[in-house]
Write a protein that holds these residues in place. Structure first.
Motif, short mmCIF file in Angstrom:
data_model
loop_
_atom_site.label_atom_id
_atom_site.label_comp_id
_atom_site.label_asym_id
_atom_site.label_seq_id
_atom_site.Cartn_x
_atom_site.Cartn_y
_atom_site.Cartn_z
N SER A 198 6.67 -11.63 -20.22
CA SER A 198 5.85 -11.59 -21.43
C SER A 198 6.74 -11.68 -22.67
N SER A 199 6.50 -12.67 -23.50
CA SER A 199 7.29 -12.81 -24.73
C SER A 199 7.12 -11.59 -25.63
N ARG A 200 5.93 -11.02 -25.64
CA ARG A 200 5.68 -9.82 -26.46
C ARG A 200 6.53 -8.65 -25.99
N ILE A 201 6.56 -8.43 -24.68
CA ILE A 201 7.35 -7.34 -24.13
C ILE A 201 8.85 -7.62 -24.29
N LEU A 202 9.25 -8.86 -24.09
CA LEU A 202 10.67 -9.21 -24.25
C LEU A 202 11.16 -8.89 -25.65
N LYS A 203 10.31 -9.09 -26.65
CA LYS A 203 10.69 -8.78 -28.03
C LYS A 203 10.87 -7.28 -28.20
N ILE A 204 9.96 -6.49 -27.63
CA ILE A 204 10.08 -5.03 -27.72
C ILE A 204 11.32 -4.55 -26.95
N MET A 205 11.63 -5.25 -25.86
CA MET A 205 12.84 -4.93 -25.09
C MET A 205 14.13 -5.30 -25.83
N ASN A 206 14.01 -6.09 -26.89
CA ASN A 206 15.16 -6.57 -27.66
C ASN A 206 16.05 -7.51 -26.83
N ARG A 207 15.39 -8.42 -26.10
CA ARG A 207 16.11 -9.33 -25.21
C ARG A 207 16.57 -10.62 -25.89
N HIS A 208 16.01 -10.96 -27.05
CA HIS A 208 16.44 -12.12 -27.84
C HIS A 208 16.18 -13.48 -27.18
N TYR A 209 15.16 -13.55 -26.34
CA TYR A 209 14.64 -14.83 -25.86
C TYR A 209 13.17 -14.59 -25.53
N ASP A 210 12.41 -15.67 -25.41
CA ASP A 210 11.02 -15.52 -25.00
C ASP A 210 10.79 -16.23 -23.67
N LYS A 211 9.57 -16.18 -23.21
CA LYS A 211 9.23 -16.74 -21.90
C LYS A 211 9.58 -18.22 -21.82
N GLU A 212 9.17 -18.99 -22.82
CA GLU A 212 9.39 -20.43 -22.78
C GLU A 212 10.87 -20.78 -22.85
N GLN A 213 11.64 -20.04 -23.63
CA GLN A 213 13.09 -20.28 -23.70
C GLN A 213 13.74 -20.02 -22.34
N TYR A 214 13.29 -18.98 -21.68
CA TYR A 214 13.84 -18.66 -20.36
C TYR A 214 13.52 -19.77 -19.37
N LEU A 215 12.27 -20.23 -19.36
CA LEU A 215 11.87 -21.28 -18.42
C LEU A 215 12.60 -22.59 -18.71
N THR A 216 12.80 -22.89 -19.99
CA THR A 216 13.54 -24.10 -20.37
C THR A 216 14.97 -24.02 -19.86
N LEU A 217 15.57 -22.83 -19.98
CA LEU A 217 16.94 -22.62 -19.51
C LEU A 217 17.03 -22.82 -18.00
N VAL A 218 16.08 -22.28 -17.27
CA VAL A 218 16.08 -22.45 -15.81
C VAL A 218 15.97 -23.93 -15.45
N ASP A 219 15.10 -24.66 -16.16
CA ASP A 219 14.96 -26.11 -15.90
C ASP A 219 16.28 -26.84 -16.11
N LYS A 220 16.99 -26.50 -17.18
CA LYS A 220 18.30 -27.11 -17.47
C LYS A 220 19.28 -26.85 -16.34
N ILE A 221 19.31 -25.60 -15.89
CA ILE A 221 20.26 -25.21 -14.84
C ILE A 221 19.94 -25.95 -13.54
N ARG A 222 18.66 -25.97 -13.18
CA ARG A 222 18.26 -26.60 -11.92
C ARG A 222 18.49 -28.12 -11.96
N LYS A 223 18.33 -28.72 -13.13
CA LYS A 223 18.58 -30.15 -13.26
C LYS A 223 20.06 -30.46 -13.07
N ALA A 224 20.92 -29.59 -13.61
CA ALA A 224 22.37 -29.81 -13.54
C ALA A 224 22.93 -29.42 -12.17
#
Length: 487
Positions: free
Chosen positions: A316-342
């Motif tokens: 949850s992007s909302r929870i991630l912000k409260i957790m102070n994680r500095h990324y949201d759901k879509e950024q995380y998924l985009t990162l995984v796609d980049k890694i799996r492609k490479a």
């Protein structure tokens, strides 16, 4: 071992003096010699060796710290005991990520007190993250006065000096630092495995996730100089190590505080050049700092293992912000796609917290959505528990235990089903396995790991330990394999 030869050379170069050196690590070698003389006298008096037992709680950073403590104990003349109860010197290297870890330590101390009464030579030391909490130290001093030594995470390099102080003063020594920018190199260490080793590349954490106590007890980020890391790994390889695990609370932020900044990707590139080193692992990798440069290095590497631990914590992007994680759901998924492609054959594992304060059913479904889309090879799933001293512990809307338990069970079922499917896909393939040990349940088998970190059991004996061998994965048991060496 090369480590032992190295510390003996430094040790022999220290002048015989009553005045300890002011520089490190020479100062600690001075105290190692001082303690060794006391230990030798006690050995002669008792007619037996003096023994130690180090008990490690918590993460791989703690495990690596314990190897350094063991190296120092060996240099001081102690021999390892089989159990805490029979040891003359017991060291608890503690964890404080969850409060129940503290209770375990208190329980062990109460139990050990009876053995100390029977053995007047027994000493007890406490170190690690738990000791960085002021209230913990106050409680130990008040309720467990038989403890001899208390020190924390920032001054672990002073172990020999502090031990000497205990032996000289014959009373409890407490030495806790609030923080440090000091990194002491070239101290003794005693590796658990001859063929693989953890290697600290940095210490501390700057992230301050709202649920986590680590930055408060480990301090701010401090990176080791790349030349010291390379030197240590070269020495390990010369001593038989073929796999290293690079350790840091957030390895992706390595090098930012160095006088001449070096990126983690650049460090990996240099480590890869070390002849004789066959496998490189690293953890933990924070999503917010995982760069395109690092992904490119991983895609081209012949030695970096096909495994990435990428903590999600919540979908949850909302929870991630409260957790102070500095990324949201879509950024995380985009990162995984980049890694799996490479790196198409990479195994991705994660950490997930269920029941963070304020988590709604919608938030939890966002987490389930990420799990289904990423399809993790495995996941460490945790029920949120309050950690005193963190912002999250004081947050409102703590989720009822019954709701959290139901969500946790649903998540665990989903994670396990996906992981089993992914593991099954490798059945029948031939993969390289680093054999690590005799199987604990069947001595006719040995146990090792694939590059993707999966566990494999196969017929074999101790001659295979420390070797990388081709193995056909004949049967998948959900989270591990049975295989047979291809000769």
């Amino acid at each position: 071992m090369i480590e032992e030869k190295k510390w003996k050379e430094i040790f022999n170069n220290i002048e015989d003096s009553d005045v300890p050196p002011t520089t490190e690590p020479e100062r600690q070698y001075y105290y190692i010699e001082k303690v060794r003389q006391i230990v030798d006298r006690k050995k002669e008096e008792l007619g037996r060796p003096l023994t130690y037992k180090t008990v490690t709680l918590g993460c791989q950073m703690n495990a690596r710290d314990s190897e350094k403590l063991c190296g120092t104990l060996k240099a001081m003349g102690y021999e390892e005991a089989e159990t805490e109860e029979t040891a003359d010197f017991v060291i608890y290297n503690t964890c404080t990520v969850r409060e129940n870890a503290n209770n375990k330590v208190y329980g062990r101390l109460g139990y050990l007190n009876g053995f100390k009464k029977k053995n007047p030579h027994m000493m007890i030391a406490l170190c690690g993250c738990m000791m960085q909490e002021e209230k913990v130290v106050e409680k130990i001093c008040r309720s467990y006065p038989f403890v001899d030594l208390i020190f924390g995470t920032h001054n672990i390099f002073k172990f020999a000096e502090l031990t000497a102080n205990v032996l000289e003063q014959q009373k409890m020594v407490v030495d806790i630092w609030d923080g440090t920018d000091q990194i002491v190199e070239k101290l003794p260490n005693e590796r658990k495995f001859r063929f693989k080793s953890g290697v600290n590349i940095m210490f501390g954490c700057n992230n301050f996730c709202s649920y986590c106590i680590v930055p408060y007890v480990r301090g701010r980020e401090r990176s080791r100089k790349p030349e010291e890391i390379i030197r240590e790994i070269r020495e390990f390889v010369a001593d038989g190590v073929i796999e290293v695990m690079l350790l840091g609370q957030n390895v992706n932020s390595y090098g930012k505080n160095l006088e001449h900044p070096v990126s983690f990707a650049q460090l990996l590139t240099e480590i890869e050049k070390i002849d004789g080193l066959q496998r490189i692992r690293f953890m933990t990798s924070h999503p917010k700092d995982l760069s395109d440069e690092l992904i490119e290095v991983m895609s081209k590497s012949k030695k970096i293992c096909k495994h990435l631990h990428l903590p999600l914590q919540s979908g949850s992007s909302r929870i991630l912000k409260i957790m102070n994680r500095h990324y949201d759901k879509e950024q995380y998924l985009t990162l995984v796609d980049k890694i799996r492609k490479a790196v198409p054959d990479i195994a991705i594992t994660t950490d997930i917290i269920v029941g963070f304060p304020g988590e709604t059913e919608e938030d939890f479904e966002e987490t389930m959505d990420v799990v289904r889309r990423v399809r993790y090879d495995s996941a460490f799933t945790f029920i949120y528990s309050k950690r005193t001293g963190t912002p999250a512990a004081d947050m409102e809307n703590q989720v009822p235990e019954t709701i959290v338990k139901r969500r946790f069970d649903r998540l665990l079922k989903e994670v396990q089903a996906i992981a089993a499917e992914k593991a099954e896909a490798l059945t029948g393939q031939v993969q390289e396995v680093l054999v690590e040990s005799i199987n604990h349940q069947d001595s006719s088998l040995v146990t090792g790991r694939l590059s993707n970190n999966s566990v494999v059991h196969l017929p074999g004996d101790a001659d295979l330990i420390g070797r990388i061998v081709p193995v056909r994965l004949e049967e998948c048991r959900g989270f591990y394999y049975y295989g047979k060496e291809i000769r």
